[in-house]
Design a protein around this motif. Structure first.
Motif, mmCIF file in Angstrom:
data_model
loop_
_atom_site.group_PDB
_atom_site.id
_atom_site.type_symbol
_atom_site.label_atom_id
_atom_site.label_comp_id
_atom_site.label_asym_id
_atom_site.label_seq_id
_atom_site.Cartn_x
_atom_site.Cartn_y
_atom_site.Cartn_z
ATOM 1 N N ASN A 1 0.818 -1.204 0.000
ATOM 2 C CA ASN A 1 0.000 0.000 0.000
ATOM 3 C C ASN A 1 0.859 1.264 0.000
ATOM 4 O OD1 ASN A 1 -2.471 -1.385 0.055
ATOM 5 N ND2 ASN A 1 -2.258 -1.721 2.257
ATOM 6 N N LEU A 2 2.168 1.104 0.212
ATOM 7 C CA LEU A 2 3.073 2.250 0.240
ATOM 8 C C LEU A 2 3.601 2.562 -1.152
ATOM 9 C CD1 LEU A 2 5.200 1.324 3.383
ATOM 10 C CD2 LEU A 2 3.343 2.983 3.249
ATOM 11 N N SER A 3 4.043 3.795 -1.317
ATOM 12 C CA SER A 3 4.715 4.206 -2.540
ATOM 13 C C SER A 3 6.214 4.083 -2.287
ATOM 14 C CB SER A 3 4.340 5.649 -2.863
ATOM 15 O OG SER A 3 5.070 6.113 -3.958
ATOM 16 N N TYR A 4 6.917 3.316 -3.146
ATOM 17 C CA TYR A 4 8.348 3.140 -2.917
ATOM 18 C C TYR A 4 9.077 2.792 -4.207
ATOM 19 C CZ TYR A 4 7.117 -1.839 -2.824
ATOM 20 O OH TYR A 4 6.630 -3.083 -3.128
ATOM 21 N N ILE A 5 10.399 2.979 -4.145
ATOM 22 C CA ILE A 5 11.302 2.579 -5.217
ATOM 23 C C ILE A 5 12.430 1.798 -4.559
ATOM 24 C CG2 ILE A 5 12.885 3.339 -7.025
ATOM 25 C CD1 ILE A 5 11.281 5.977 -7.116
ATOM 26 N N CYS B 1 9.426 -0.660 -8.454
ATOM 27 C CA CYS B 1 8.689 0.515 -7.980
ATOM 28 C C CYS B 1 7.228 0.132 -7.766
ATOM 29 C CB CYS B 1 8.818 1.680 -8.947
ATOM 30 S SG CYS B 1 8.271 1.324 -10.605
ATOM 31 N N ASN B 2 6.611 0.816 -6.830
ATOM 32 C CA ASN B 2 5.228 0.539 -6.485
ATOM 33 C C ASN B 2 4.500 1.854 -6.242
ATOM 34 O OD1 ASN B 2 3.147 -1.452 -5.761
ATOM 35 N ND2 ASN B 2 3.291 -0.530 -3.745
ATOM 36 N N LYS B 3 3.358 2.000 -6.882
ATOM 37 C CA LYS B 3 2.491 3.168 -6.717
ATOM 38 C C LYS B 3 3.258 4.491 -6.904
ATOM 39 C CE LYS B 3 -0.791 0.817 -3.863
ATOM 40 N NZ LYS B 3 -2.170 1.013 -3.708
ATOM 41 N N ARG C 1 4.782 13.796 -11.297
ATOM 42 C CA ARG C 1 5.979 14.193 -12.034
ATOM 43 C C ARG C 1 7.255 14.002 -11.226
ATOM 44 N NH1 ARG C 1 8.726 19.336 -13.201
ATOM 45 N NH2 ARG C 1 9.547 19.195 -15.310
ATOM 46 N N THR C 2 7.249 14.414 -9.971
ATOM 47 C CA THR C 2 8.454 14.331 -9.151
ATOM 48 C C THR C 2 8.880 12.881 -8.931
ATOM 49 O OG1 THR C 2 7.866 16.381 -8.034
ATOM 50 C CG2 THR C 2 9.496 14.989 -6.956
ATOM 51 N N GLN C 3 7.945 12.020 -8.607
ATOM 52 C CA GLN C 3 8.283 10.615 -8.387
ATOM 53 C C GLN C 3 8.800 9.954 -9.656
ATOM 54 O OE1 GLN C 3 4.852 8.740 -6.637
ATOM 55 N NE2 GLN C 3 5.189 9.693 -4.649
ATOM 56 N N HIS C 4 8.215 10.298 -10.811
ATOM 57 C CA HIS C 4 8.687 9.735 -12.073
ATOM 58 C C HIS C 4 10.090 10.232 -12.409
ATOM 59 C CE1 HIS C 4 4.453 8.558 -12.870
ATOM 60 N NE2 HIS C 4 5.074 7.544 -13.429
ATOM 61 N N ARG C 5 10.370 11.482 -12.098
ATOM 62 C CA ARG C 5 11.714 12.016 -12.377
ATOM 63 C C ARG C 5 12.761 11.376 -11.468
ATOM 64 N NH1 ARG C 5 12.182 16.899 -15.561
ATOM 65 N NH2 ARG C 5 14.148 17.113 -14.487
ATOM 66 N N LEU D 1 17.198 7.437 -10.833
ATOM 67 C CA LEU D 1 17.756 6.243 -10.200
ATOM 68 C C LEU D 1 18.037 5.146 -11.217
ATOM 69 C CD1 LEU D 1 15.597 6.079 -6.951
ATOM 70 C CD2 LEU D 1 18.015 6.712 -7.142
ATOM 71 N N MET D 2 17.207 5.042 -12.233
ATOM 72 C CA MET D 2 17.412 4.020 -13.249
ATOM 73 C C MET D 2 18.570 4.364 -14.186
ATOM 74 S SD MET D 2 13.480 3.011 -14.101
ATOM 75 C CE MET D 2 13.892 1.854 -15.386
ATOM 76 N N SER D 3 18.955 5.619 -14.241
ATOM 77 C CA SER D 3 20.028 6.014 -15.150
ATOM 78 C C SER D 3 21.408 5.997 -14.497
ATOM 79 C CB SER D 3 19.749 7.417 -15.702
ATOM 80 O OG SER D 3 19.897 8.374 -14.674
ATOM 81 N N LEU D 4 21.490 5.708 -13.208
ATOM 82 C CA LEU D 4 22.774 5.683 -12.525
ATOM 83 C C LEU D 4 23.601 4.469 -12.951
ATOM 84 C CD1 LEU D 4 21.775 6.635 -8.876
ATOM 85 C CD2 LEU D 4 22.816 8.094 -10.601
#
Length: 85
Positions: free
Chosen positions: A34-38, A49-51, A55-59, A64-67
């Protein structure tokens, strides 16, 4: 890692493993869907990733995926001129 630049490899490995053990004592795995997390695992080899909404969460997720921890080429491509009939 810059932390171990001028360090003996055996000593650096032991220090790194000691850090990991300290982190393992305090970190907790998120099990609540039920939480939002990466979650970033194994230095970006797996990202969960979950929920993720907004815009901010997607950025943050894209960042993180580009590191990457190793050097790699970056290709900048400029398309040529196209003749359209």
């Amino acid at each position: 890692s810059p932390d171990y630049l001028n360090c003996d490899p055996t000593q650096a490995r032991e220090d790194f493993l000691q850090r990991v053990r300290k982190y393992e004592r305090v970190y907790e795995t998120i099990r609540d869907d039920n939480l939002s997390y990466i979650k970033v695992m194994n230095l970006s080899s797996k990202v969960v990733c979950n929920k993720i909404h907004g815009r901010t969460q997607h950025r943050i997720l894209a960042f993180l995926m580009s590191l990457h921890i190793i050097e790699r080429p970056v290709w900048l491509v400029r398309p040529g001129q196209i003749d359209i009939d």
